[in-house]
Motif scaffolding. Structure first.
Motif, short mmCIF file in Angstrom:
data_model
loop_
_atom_site.label_atom_id
_atom_site.label_comp_id
_atom_site.label_asym_id
_atom_site.label_seq_id
_atom_site.Cartn_x
_atom_site.Cartn_y
_atom_site.Cartn_z
N CYS A 66 4.77 4.78 -10.28
CA CYS A 66 3.76 4.93 -11.32
C CYS A 66 3.56 6.41 -11.59
O CYS A 66 3.96 7.25 -10.78
N PRO A 67 2.96 6.77 -12.73
CA PRO A 67 2.81 8.20 -13.04
C PRO A 67 1.73 8.88 -12.19
O PRO A 67 1.68 10.11 -12.13
N GLY A 68 0.88 8.07 -11.53
CA GLY A 68 -0.27 8.66 -10.85
C GLY A 68 -1.37 8.92 -11.86
O GLY A 68 -1.12 9.04 -13.05
N CYS A 69 -2.60 8.97 -11.39
CA CYS A 69 -3.73 9.22 -12.28
C CYS A 69 -4.90 9.71 -11.43
O CYS A 69 -4.70 10.07 -10.25
N ARG A 110 -6.96 8.17 -9.89
CA ARG A 110 -7.21 7.34 -8.71
C ARG A 110 -6.41 7.83 -7.50
O ARG A 110 -6.58 7.33 -6.40
N THR A 111 -5.45 8.76 -7.74
CA THR A 111 -4.66 9.27 -6.62
C THR A 111 -4.47 10.78 -6.79
O THR A 111 -3.54 11.21 -7.46
N MET A 121 4.28 3.27 -5.23
CA MET A 121 3.14 3.17 -6.13
C MET A 121 1.91 3.86 -5.55
O MET A 121 1.77 3.98 -4.33
N GLY A 122 1.01 4.28 -6.45
CA GLY A 122 -0.07 5.17 -6.04
C GLY A 122 -1.39 4.55 -5.66
O GLY A 122 -2.23 5.22 -5.06
N CYS A 123 -1.65 3.28 -6.02
CA CYS A 123 -2.93 2.69 -5.63
C CYS A 123 -2.90 1.18 -5.78
O CYS A 123 -1.89 0.61 -6.22
N VAL A 129 -4.25 -0.78 -7.91
CA VAL A 129 -4.32 -1.41 -9.23
C VAL A 129 -3.00 -2.12 -9.57
O VAL A 129 -2.97 -3.31 -9.84
N ASN A 130 -1.89 -1.34 -9.59
CA ASN A 130 -0.58 -1.94 -9.88
C ASN A 130 0.35 -1.89 -8.68
O ASN A 130 1.48 -2.38 -8.77
N GLY A 131 -0.09 -1.26 -7.59
CA GLY A 131 0.79 -1.03 -6.44
C GLY A 131 1.36 -2.30 -5.83
O GLY A 131 2.60 -2.49 -5.82
FE1 SF4 Z 1 -3.05 5.18 -11.30
FE2 SF4 Z 1 -2.91 3.26 -9.48
FE3 SF4 Z 1 -1.80 2.89 -11.92
FE4 SF4 Z 1 -0.67 4.56 -10.19
S1 SF4 Z 1 -0.91 2.32 -9.92
S2 SF4 Z 1 -1.09 4.99 -12.36
S3 SF4 Z 1 -2.44 5.44 -9.17
S4 SF4 Z 1 -3.97 3.14 -11.47
#
Ligand code: SF4
Length: 408
Positions: free
Chosen positions: A305-308, A310-311, A349-351, A353-355
């Motif tokens: 994921c691109p990260g946001c 939340r990470t 994946m970064g969190c 939500v979609n991890g």
């Molecule tokens: Fe942000 Fe989590 Fe989506 Fe990655 S998976 S872009 S960290 S919301």
């Protein structure tokens, strides 16, 4: 609801005549071939052989070298000897402009060692000399049993052809615009040269065509027309694509449209490397283009994921990079040991939500904890949660789990 949903797949490949280049087949339904070109001085066999080897090891299935002087032509057999000593087996293509007829006549060993000749019909000769010099190269290809790419280029358009077409256009009731005239000159230059090569005696099974331009829309228009007017195997490439992200974006935009329509049998991504950077970047881009389009598989790709917000830690970007680099480093060995390893899918994946969801879609995936989440990273293997990693050794442990999975 549409009556017939759009297929999530490219159009069937355009039928083309298969051409054999050493052990590599281009066209005739064979997988789209990745190729590249050196930027060393061919007169220097050591540095040229070294770069050919680097490109071949990175995955270039054909490597083109410029053959521009008598010394360069004389160096070609020495380059081939060095590659054989290094255990590198890749067809070498000679790129000829202006003097190819003289060089192939003067250096028979060069003519013999090259797996294919590339001729530019825009500069093979001018006026009365054009057909005889073009014919001399074709005669050599026939003599040595080599295929030829007739590669027309926007930057070195056949001026005689262009002038004739401009005259023809002036007599047209509704004249074409200048871009259309130039595109037609490019296509006719390639097709007329191919017809002449066949008339001299070169079989269709030894002819590949290309018509390269540097504009994305022009390239798409040229190749759509060219593909509809012949069944020769086609080499695709956006010429002079440029540096870095611009070159990658422009090449991918143009080639993706054509490949999606089933057009193209071999591709080269012509990137201008950053000073001092490796030439192999263009090979990786070509492979990734074909793989992300579902046309071929070369190496497991990492979904990330691109990260946001939340990470906010960089750990997750670093892990995605570590995993992709690790896979690329291991692939030369993995490819030999493990059948089908190139088809694996990985996710970092970064969190939450979609991890977990994205990780479950991959063969092996990890969902790192985002801000405020419990400091635990579940790992998913073949869609099932297999374990949870914690602490400051998550990267090493995940790479170890990946290696075990590949070995199993
Ligand atoms: Fe942000 Fe989590 Fe989506 Fe990655 S998976 S872009 S960290 S919301």
């Amino acid at each position: 609801v549409p009556q017939k949903p759009h297929p999530a797949a490219p159009a069937p490949r355009r039928p083309s005549v298969a051409v054999q280049i050493g052990k590599v087949t281009v066209g005739g339904g064979a997988p789209v071939v990745v190729q590249s070109m050196t930027n060393t001085d061919t007169e220097d066999p050591a540095s040229t052989a070294k770069q050919v080897a680097e490109l071949a090891r990175a995955g270039s299935e054909l490597v083109r070298i410029t053959v521009n002087t008598p010394a360069a032509a004389a160096a070609v057999p020495r380059i081939a000897e060095r590659l054989a000593m290094m255990g590198v087996e890749v067809p070498i293509v000679g790129d000829f402009h202006y003097n190819g007829h003289q060089l192939l006549e003067r250096e028979p060993a060069c003519a013999e060692v090259l797996a294919k000749y590339r001729i530019n019909p825009g500069n093979v000769g001018f006026g009365k000399k054009k057909d005889s010099q073009f014919g001399a190269i074709i005669e050599k290809a026939i003599q040595y049993g080599k295929p030829v790419r007739i590669g027309a280029n926007w930057g070195s358009l056949d001026q005689g052809m262009l002038t004739a077409l401009m005259d023809e256009n002036a007599r047209r009731a509704e004249p074409w615009d200048a871009s259309h005239v130039a595109r037609e000159a490019l296509i006719r230059s390639a097709l007329d040269s191919a017809a002449l090569a066949e008339k001299i005696g070169l079989p269709r099974e030894r002819i590949i065509l290309s018509c390269k331009v540097s504009g994305v829309q022009e390239l798409i228009a040229v190749y759509r027309d060219l593909a509809a007017r012949c069944d020769y195997a086609l080499h695709l490439g956006l010429t002079e694509a440029g540096m870095g992200s611009k070159g990658i974006t422009a090449s991918s935009a143009a080639l993706a449209v054509l490949l999606q329509e089933g057009i193209g049998d071999t591709i080269r991504i012509s990137l201008t490397p950053e000073p001092g950077a490796s030439r192999t970047g263009e090979v990786i881009v070509a492979q990734e283009l074909l793989q992300t389009m579902g046309l071929r598989s070369f190496t497991p790709l990492v979904t990330a994921c691109p990260g946001c917000g939340r990470t906010t830690s960089e750990f997750f970007q670093e892990l995605a990079k570590t995993v992709q680099e690790h896979v690329r480093e291991q692939m030369p060995v993995w490819r030999i040991k493990y059948d089908g390893v190139e088809n694996l899918t990985l996710a970092v994946m970064g969190c939450i939500v979609n991890g977990p969801g994205e990780s479950k879609h991959a063969n092996i995936g990890i969902s790192l904890p985002g801000n405020g989440e419990a400091p635990a990273a579940p790992v998913f293997i073949d869609g099932e949660k297999a374990m949870t990693l914690r602490g400051d050794r998550i990267a090493e442990e995940f790479v170890g789990i990946l290696d075990d999975y590949v070995a199993r």
